[in-house]
Design a protein around this motif. Structure first.
Motif, PDB file in Angstrom:
ATOM      1  N   TYR A  70      40.944  37.971  32.938  1.00 41.75           N
ATOM      2  CA  TYR A  70      42.064  38.482  34.918  1.00 41.75           C
ATOM      3  C   TYR A  70      41.268  37.906  35.009  1.00 41.75           C
ATOM      4  O   TYR A  70      40.006  38.979  35.161  1.00 41.75           O
ATOM      5  N   LYS A  71      41.304  37.456  36.195  1.00 40.05           N
ATOM      6  CA  LYS A  71      40.451  37.394  37.646  1.00 40.05           C
ATOM      7  C   LYS A  71      41.145  38.684  38.969  1.00 40.05           C
ATOM      8  O   LYS A  71      41.984  38.380  39.137  1.00 40.05           O
ATOM      9  N   TYR A  72      40.668  38.771  39.645  1.00 36.07           N
ATOM     10  CA  TYR A  72      41.194  39.194  41.040  1.00 36.07           C
ATOM     11  C   TYR A  72      40.901  38.476  42.178  1.00 36.07           C
ATOM     12  O   TYR A  72      39.112  38.395  41.978  1.00 36.07           O
ATOM     13  N   PHE A  97      39.865  52.173  44.948  1.00 33.93           N
ATOM     14  CA  PHE A  97      41.081  52.207  44.025  1.00 33.93           C
ATOM     15  C   PHE A  97      42.247  52.968  44.759  1.00 33.93           C
ATOM     16  O   PHE A  97      41.653  54.228  45.247  1.00 33.93           O
ATOM     17  N   LYS A 124      36.266  50.226  50.943  1.00 36.88           N
ATOM     18  CA  LYS A 124      35.057  50.992  50.343  1.00 36.88           C
ATOM     19  C   LYS A 124      34.492  50.998  52.290  1.00 36.88           C
ATOM     20  O   LYS A 124      34.452  50.110  52.901  1.00 36.88           O
ATOM     21  N   GLU A 137      43.299  49.555  37.120  1.00 37.58           N
ATOM     22  CA  GLU A 137      42.450  49.566  38.041  1.00 37.58           C
ATOM     23  C   GLU A 137      40.958  49.380  37.680  1.00 37.58           C
ATOM     24  O   GLU A 137      40.052  49.546  36.896  1.00 37.58           O
ATOM     25  N   LEU A 176      46.903  45.589  44.542  1.00 39.45           N
ATOM     26  CA  LEU A 176      46.135  46.677  44.989  1.00 39.45           C
ATOM     27  C   LEU A 176      45.724  46.541  46.265  1.00 39.45           C
ATOM     28  O   LEU A 176      44.999  45.552  46.547  1.00 39.45           O
ATOM     29  N   TYR A 182      30.429  40.535  41.070  1.00 38.38           N
ATOM     30  CA  TYR A 182      30.992  40.444  41.852  1.00 38.38           C
ATOM     31  C   TYR A 182      30.364  39.910  43.129  1.00 38.38           C
ATOM     32  O   TYR A 182      29.405  40.969  42.839  1.00 38.38           O
ATOM     33  N   PHE A 204      39.896  38.685  45.966  1.00 39.63           N
ATOM     34  CA  PHE A 204      40.090  39.714  46.738  1.00 39.63           C
ATOM     35  C   PHE A 204      39.962  39.101  48.677  1.00 39.63           C
ATOM     36  O   PHE A 204      39.652  37.927  48.378  1.00 39.63           O
ATOM     37  N   GLY A 205      40.843  39.742  49.642  1.00 40.59           N
ATOM     38  CA  GLY A 205      41.058  39.160  50.661  1.00 40.59           C
ATOM     39  C   GLY A 205      39.519  39.939  51.505  1.00 40.59           C
ATOM     40  O   GLY A 205      38.660  40.532  50.592  1.00 40.59           O
ATOM     41  N   THR A 206      39.325  39.538  52.539  1.00 40.29           N
ATOM     42  CA  THR A 206      38.067  39.458  53.730  1.00 40.29           C
ATOM     43  C   THR A 206      38.241  41.066  54.014  1.00 40.29           C
ATOM     44  O   THR A 206      36.596  40.948  54.462  1.00 40.29           O
ATOM     45  N   TYR A 223      51.039  41.786  40.921  1.00 41.30           N
ATOM     46  CA  TYR A 223      51.364  43.119  41.017  1.00 41.30           C
ATOM     47  C   TYR A 223      49.656  43.221  42.509  1.00 41.30           C
ATOM     48  O   TYR A 223      49.073  42.117  42.279  1.00 41.30           O
ATOM     49  N   TYR A 231      33.367  37.431  34.546  1.00 42.28           N
ATOM     50  CA  TYR A 231      33.998  38.607  33.861  1.00 42.28           C
ATOM     51  C   TYR A 231      34.319  38.807  32.114  1.00 42.28           C
ATOM     52  O   TYR A 231      34.442  37.171  31.811  1.00 42.28           O
ATOM     53  N   PRO A 270      45.454  40.551  40.936  1.00 46.15           N
ATOM     54  CA  PRO A 270      45.066  40.014  39.868  1.00 46.15           C
ATOM     55  C   PRO A 270      45.785  38.516  39.280  1.00 46.15           C
ATOM     56  O   PRO A 270      46.638  37.738  39.660  1.00 46.15           O
ATOM     57  N   PHE A 295      40.284  46.469  51.558  1.00 45.45           N
ATOM     58  CA  PHE A 295      40.980  45.116  50.321  1.00 45.45           C
ATOM     59  C   PHE A 295      41.787  45.366  50.072  1.00 45.45           C
ATOM     60  O   PHE A 295      42.074  45.892  49.332  1.00 45.45           O
ATOM     61  N   PHE A 328      34.500  36.229  43.572  1.00 43.63           N
ATOM     62  CA  PHE A 328      34.215  36.624  42.068  1.00 43.63           C
ATOM     63  C   PHE A 328      33.662  36.286  41.573  1.00 43.63           C
ATOM     64  O   PHE A 328      33.308  34.765  41.852  1.00 43.63           O
ATOM     65  N   TYR A 383      42.357  48.440  48.153  1.00 42.03           N
ATOM     66  CA  TYR A 383      40.887  49.071  47.873  1.00 42.03           C
ATOM     67  C   TYR A 383      39.995  49.176  49.068  1.00 42.03           C
ATOM     68  O   TYR A 383      40.321  48.699  50.167  1.00 42.03           O
ATOM     69  N   PHE A 393      34.409  50.599  40.470  1.00 43.40           N
ATOM     70  CA  PHE A 393      33.120  49.530  41.591  1.00 43.40           C
ATOM     71  C   PHE A 393      31.847  50.502  41.015  1.00 43.40           C
ATOM     72  O   PHE A 393      32.475  51.876  41.681  1.00 43.40           O
ATOM     73  N   PRO A 434      34.093  49.243  46.492  1.00 40.26           N
ATOM     74  CA  PRO A 434      34.907  49.367  46.800  1.00 40.26           C
ATOM     75  C   PRO A 434      35.599  50.650  45.972  1.00 40.26           C
ATOM     76  O   PRO A 434      35.695  51.082  44.924  1.00 40.26           O
ATOM     77  N   GLY A 447      35.104  38.209  52.074  1.00 42.99           N
ATOM     78  CA  GLY A 447      35.398  39.395  51.879  1.00 42.99           C
ATOM     79  C   GLY A 447      34.783  39.212  49.726  1.00 42.99           C
ATOM     80  O   GLY A 447      34.118  39.072  49.592  1.00 42.99           O
TER      81      GLY A 447
END
Lengths: 114, 114
Positions: free
Chosen positions: B100-102, B46, B38, A102, B34, A35, B104-106, B32, A48, B93, B89, A45, B36, A105, B44, A42
């Motif tokens: 899978y990409k995740y 979990f 940081k 999970e 999550l 990332y 994330f918010g800002t 789902y 992967y 996923p 954050f 991505f 995080y 990082f 970050p 934020g």
């Protein structure tokens, strides 16, 4: 046990130079993510890797960006002909088997392109 | 297209009070989520997750609430402590073709005042 490690922690380079960023994932984790986080943004991505499957490169912003994962472990993110807008913190994460598991990082590499 | 949104870039709360961090999403396929946390110069970590089959998940001082009809989730921290000061954050996923990409918010920067 050891977590995700990244090197270097900081990298300052001149515009137009190539850089390589390294990620050592947690042993046994088959999924690896890159990332980047630009200032005030934020986590974006990039790419992967999951086991021996073809990587999902859909997040790479341009063809100047590439990544490899050798032997299913260490990964290198390469940025060619760096531009000032590439300046960001580049974060690597690994997880066990990917999916919705999970992510762990690393501390990130702060890249500054002058 | 920002599929995961954290509209509050920062939040200040007095120690001992409740912190509420909000996250909105647009993709109804997300199942789902999550959270995080940081700290500066660290990757970050979990914090807590929730599956879409639940509307609440609690872990100690941290509780995540999910309102699927509103496509909204929130993280409650009570009582807030100065050590909770960090950027938070939310992430979801997204399953592609075998990957899978995740998203994330800002992030929301929480400051807990002693």
């Amino acid at each position: 046990g050891a977590g995700v490690s990244q090197s270097p922690s900081n990298k300052v380079t001149e515009k137009g130079k190539d850089v390589e960023l390294r990620c050592d994932p947690i042993s046994g984790h088959t999924a690896l993510y890159w990332y980047r986080q630009s200032l005030g943004q934020g986590l974006e991505f990039l790419i992967y890797f999951q086991g021996n499957s073809a990587p999902d490169k859909s997040g790479l912003p341009s063809d100047r960006f590439s990544a490899e994962r050798t032997g299913g472990s260490v990964s290198t993110l390469t940025i060619q002909r760096t531009q000032q807008e590439d300046s960001a913190v580049y974060l690597c994460a690994s997880s066990f088997r990917g999916g919705g598991n999970e992510q762990f990082f690393g501390p990130g590499t702060r890249l500054t392109v002058l | 297209d920002q599929q995961v949104k954290q509209n509050s870039p920062s939040l200040s709360v007095q120690e001992g009070r409740i912190s509420i961090l909000n996250c909105d999403y647009t993709n109804s396929m997300f199942d789902y989520f999550l959270w995080y946390k940081k700290y500066p110069a660290e990757g970050p970590t979990f914090l807590i997750s929730i599956s879409s089959i639940k509307d609440k998940n609690e872990d100690g001082r941290f509780t995540v609430f999910l309102n699927k009809s509103a496509k909204h989730l929130s993280l409650h921290i009570v009582p807030s402590q100065p050590g909770d000061s960090a950027v938070y954050f939310c992430a979801a996923p997204v399953k592609g073709s075998g990957t899978y990409k995740y998203i994330f918010g800002t992030g929301t920067r929480l400051k807990v005042l002693a």
